[in-house]
Enzyme design. Structure first.
Site, PDB file in Angstrom:
ATOM      1  N   ASP A   1      43.218  36.002  41.857  1.00  0.00           N
ATOM      2  CA  ASP A   1      44.200  37.035  41.492  1.00  0.00           C
ATOM      3  C   ASP A   1      44.901  37.590  42.720  1.00  0.00           C
ATOM      4  O   ASP A   1      46.100  37.855  42.696  1.00  0.00           O
ATOM      5  CB  ASP A   1      43.573  38.158  40.634  1.00  0.00           C
TER       6      ASP A   1
ATOM      7  N   GLY B   1      28.247  47.071  40.975  1.00  0.00           N
ATOM      8  CA  GLY B   1      27.879  45.916  41.805  1.00  0.00           C
ATOM      9  C   GLY B   1      27.441  44.728  40.971  1.00  0.00           C
ATOM     10  O   GLY B   1      26.830  43.798  41.478  1.00  0.00           O
TER      11      GLY B   1
ATOM     12  N   ASP C   1      41.076  42.944  37.273  1.00  0.00           N
ATOM     13  CA  ASP C   1      40.164  43.862  36.591  1.00  0.00           C
ATOM     14  C   ASP C   1      40.910  44.985  35.893  1.00  0.00           C
ATOM     15  O   ASP C   1      40.617  45.338  34.744  1.00  0.00           O
ATOM     16  CB  ASP C   1      39.194  44.491  37.591  1.00  0.00           C
TER      17      ASP C   1
ATOM     18  N   TYR D   1      34.210  39.871  50.556  1.00  0.00           N
ATOM     19  CA  TYR D   1      35.451  39.970  49.764  1.00  0.00           C
ATOM     20  C   TYR D   1      36.709  40.126  50.634  1.00  0.00           C
ATOM     21  O   TYR D   1      37.657  39.347  50.540  1.00  0.00           O
ATOM     22  CB  TYR D   1      35.339  41.132  48.764  1.00  0.00           C
TER      23      TYR D   1
HETATM   24  P1  NG1 Z   1      34.597  42.483  40.753  1.00  0.00           P
HETATM   25  O1  NG1 Z   1      33.873  42.625  42.014  1.00  0.00           O
HETATM   26  O2  NG1 Z   1      33.880  41.697  39.773  1.00  0.00           O
HETATM   27  O3  NG1 Z   1      35.057  43.771  40.169  1.00  0.00           O
HETATM   28  C1  NG1 Z   1      36.586  41.394  42.256  1.00  0.00           C
HETATM   29  C2  NG1 Z   1      38.005  41.936  42.294  1.00  0.00           C
HETATM   30  C3  NG1 Z   1      38.943  41.135  41.378  1.00  0.00           C
HETATM   31  C4  NG1 Z   1      38.828  39.652  41.648  1.00  0.00           C
HETATM   32  C5  NG1 Z   1      37.349  39.235  41.594  1.00  0.00           C
HETATM   33  C6  NG1 Z   1      37.128  37.781  41.941  1.00  0.00           C
HETATM   34  C7  NG1 Z   1      38.080  44.352  42.668  1.00  0.00           C
HETATM   35  C8  NG1 Z   1      38.204  45.673  42.044  1.00  0.00           C
HETATM   36  N1  NG1 Z   1      38.050  43.311  41.859  1.00  0.00           N
HETATM   37  O4  NG1 Z   1      35.997  41.647  41.018  1.00  0.00           O
HETATM   38  O5  NG1 Z   1      40.269  41.581  41.571  1.00  0.00           O
HETATM   39  O6  NG1 Z   1      39.404  39.304  42.864  1.00  0.00           O
HETATM   40  O7  NG1 Z   1      36.554  40.006  42.494  1.00  0.00           O
HETATM   41  O8  NG1 Z   1      37.810  36.954  41.060  1.00  0.00           O
HETATM   42  O9  NG1 Z   1      38.014  44.236  43.877  1.00  0.00           O
END
Ligand code: NG1
Length: 533
Positions: free
Chosen positions: A60, A163, A213, A269
């Site tokens: 994304d 988490g 999300d 991340y």
């Molecule tokens: P999580 O950690 O599951 O909320 C995060 C990112 C998404 C996307 C996913 C990987 C945030 C709020 N969300 O999701 O945008 O990149 O990792 O696909 O950082």
């Protein structure tokens, strides 16, 4: 699918029948706790759910489309604006959490024109503040710079595990932003505006997040997954999975490995966001004519692999004078080959190697441009692997959508029955794509972990068509495509071979594996004389 966030008249508008008893108790608890905390009833409740991502992982923020769905677990925020204003030029936020031993109550007096968020401190109310900041920016745009925000008393309750890869943060930020809009007199809140402000404002908490999300949390509709695309503009469309016999279910299994993006951002991340952005800049520098600038876009660092993708094909067409006949699928396949030929260093690229190719005078300029917003810790950047994952995952999303479209058109033309039995091989093909995503996350993007790999292997062995991590990874949750008649098999196998080896509380054990039906998105509940039930 755009339009205003729905106003719910009862909990039946929000939850599926099977969840109603539990949710009614929970909402009643929220309301009575609000009254005991603040001495009166709230005026309204805002609600946003967590999500599970079916396919399209870590793409994304490179602006490629994804396919998540909302889950039942959510954040609910009860609000009252009945409190006196503090000193001139400020408004007051009193905020408490139903789990008050874990999340301490706070009070802030905030100047009208700026919301201060200290992203270096891990503090639960930062998520509220980031929704507040985004909502106030929007309100100022609508009503002018002199806009005076209302003071608010807030009680929140969240059931999305933090988490756990189910997006507790987006649920909290969107529910908060929605609460602030409603508290300030905006009961008609546009879904797209809410999503866009939540995407940007969540980055204030210290994570360079994409937009999946928040989109899933706001736009989802009960019974459907959601296809979200980010360019040329944010768009969300409901997507149905074919009715099959036995029914296809989405099973969510926790690993109980907590992956805290805030803490591990610099090596996980946020580093991946930087690597993807650097890959876009590098491919642009090598493959596009000298001096080509990538278009600025809505990705966290302002340029993206998707931007490179579009520029590359637009320029090739322009230079050859021919219109490209390549479909998006063919373009992605072409980009995969180009990436393999161009980014040859398996061991990764150093800052100086990248700076030299980008024509930057030194590594400090590189850091200034790409890593100053959110610091990362890395000697080498694995541009090859990250770009390969992104292009191949974008392809898998398209392939899965194709499978769904083909199956729905063939089932509607071959039968008028609404419960067509879908051939076993369609489910196997859908599952195979999920399995390929897991392989890529593990081997190429390096965002899985040993526990999730084990859970996926156990589930597949017990009858899952496809199993993979969901969300950011490095722990958290996994999603499994399981025919209804194999759900118990998979649950038992996971209990026997994984959960029984962990020390879990009763509550953790109960919530370890859930079958999740696609749930509805954000809503405002304005209450009523009849109460909740
Ligand atoms: P999580 O950690 O599951 O909320 C995060 C990112 C998404 C996307 C996913 C990987 C945030 C709020 N969300 O999701 O945008 O990149 O990792 O696909 O950082």
């Amino acid at each position: 699918m755009s339009g205003p966030v729905p106003i719910a008249n009862s909990l039946e508008d929000i939850y599926t029948r099977d969840a109603l008893d539990t949710q009614t108790k929970r909402w009643n608890n929220l309301l009575s706790k609000f009254e005991s905390t603040y001495g009166h009833q709230p005026e309204f409740v805002s609600r946003s759910p967590g999500r599970v991502n079916i396919i399209g992982e870590h793409i994304d923020y490179s602006l490629y489309s994804v396919l998540p769905m909302a889950i039942t677990a959510d954040t609910i925020v009860a609000v009252s604006t009945h409190l006196p204003a503090p000193k001139e030029g400020t408004f007051r936020i009193q905020i408490a959490n139903v789990q008050d031993s874990k999340f301490k109550s706070r009070e802030f007096d905030i100047p009208y024109d700026s919301v201060d968020i200290d992203a270096t401190v891990h503090e639960w109310t930062n998520y509220f503040k980031s929704g507040l900041r985004g909502a106030l920016e929007l309100l100022r745009k609508k009503h002018g710079a002199d806009f005076k925000p209302k003071s608010m008393q807030i009680l929140m309750d969240g059931t999305v595990p933090a988490g756990g890869g189910l997006s507790s943060s987006a649920a909290f930020v969107t529910a908060s932003a929605l609460a602030v809009m409603a508290a300030n007199g905006e009961q008609t809140v546009d879904k797209k505006e809410l999503t866009e402000l939540a995407i940007v404002s969540e980055r204030a908490v210290g994570v360079n997040s994409g937009g999946m999300d928040q989109s899933a949390s706001v736009f989802s509709e009960r019974g459907s997954a959601l296809f979200v695309s980010f360019t040329p503009t944010l768009l969300a469309c409901p997507v149905s999975f074919p009715p099959t016999t036995p029914e296809l279910t989405f099973l969510i299994a926790q690993s109980f490995v907590t992956a805290d993006k805030f803490v591990t951002g610099p090596i996980h991340y946020n580093l991946r966001v930087v690597e993807c952005t650097l890959a876009a800049a590098y491919l642009n520098a090598v493959l596009n004519p000298p001096g080509t600038l990538l278009p600025g876009d809505a990705s966290p660092l302002g340029i993206s692999l998707h931007g490179f993708h579009e520029t590359y094909f637009a320029l090739s067409e322009h230079n050859s004078g021919a219109t490209s006949s390549k479909s998006i699928t063919e373009q992605l396949e072409h980009l995969l080959e180009l990436t393999k030929q161009t980014l040859t260093k398996e061991e990764g690229y150093t800052r100086s190697e990248i700076a030299a190719v980008l024509g930057l005078p030194s590594t400090s300029e590189l850091d200034q441009k790409f890593t100053s917003r959110f610091p990362v810790r890395a000697e080498r950047f694995k541009l090859r692997q990250r770009a390969i994952h992104v292009f191949s995952e974008a392809l898998r999303v398209l392939k899965l959508m194709n499978l769904l479209e083909t199956s729905s058109s063939s089932s509607s033309s071959s039968s008028s029955s609404s419960t067509t039995s879908t051939p076993e091989d369609l489910n196997s093909c859908l599952g195979a794509l999920l399995n390929e995503t897991q392989d890529s996350c593990r081997e190429v993007y390096e965002c899985s972990c040993e526990e999730i790999d084990r859970i996926c292997a156990i589930a597949r062995q017990a009858g899952s068509y496809g199993s993979r991590l969901t969300g950011a990874g490095w722990g958290g949750c996994s999603v499994h495509l399981v025919p209804a008649d194999k759900v118990n098999n998979v649950k038992e196998a996971l209990e026997r071979e994984y959960y029984s080896k962990l020390e879990l509380t009763e509550e953790q054990r109960e919530g370890a594996v859930v079958v999740s039906k696609p749930g509805s998105g954000s809503a405002l509940y304005l209450g009523g004389k009849e109460g909740l039930a």
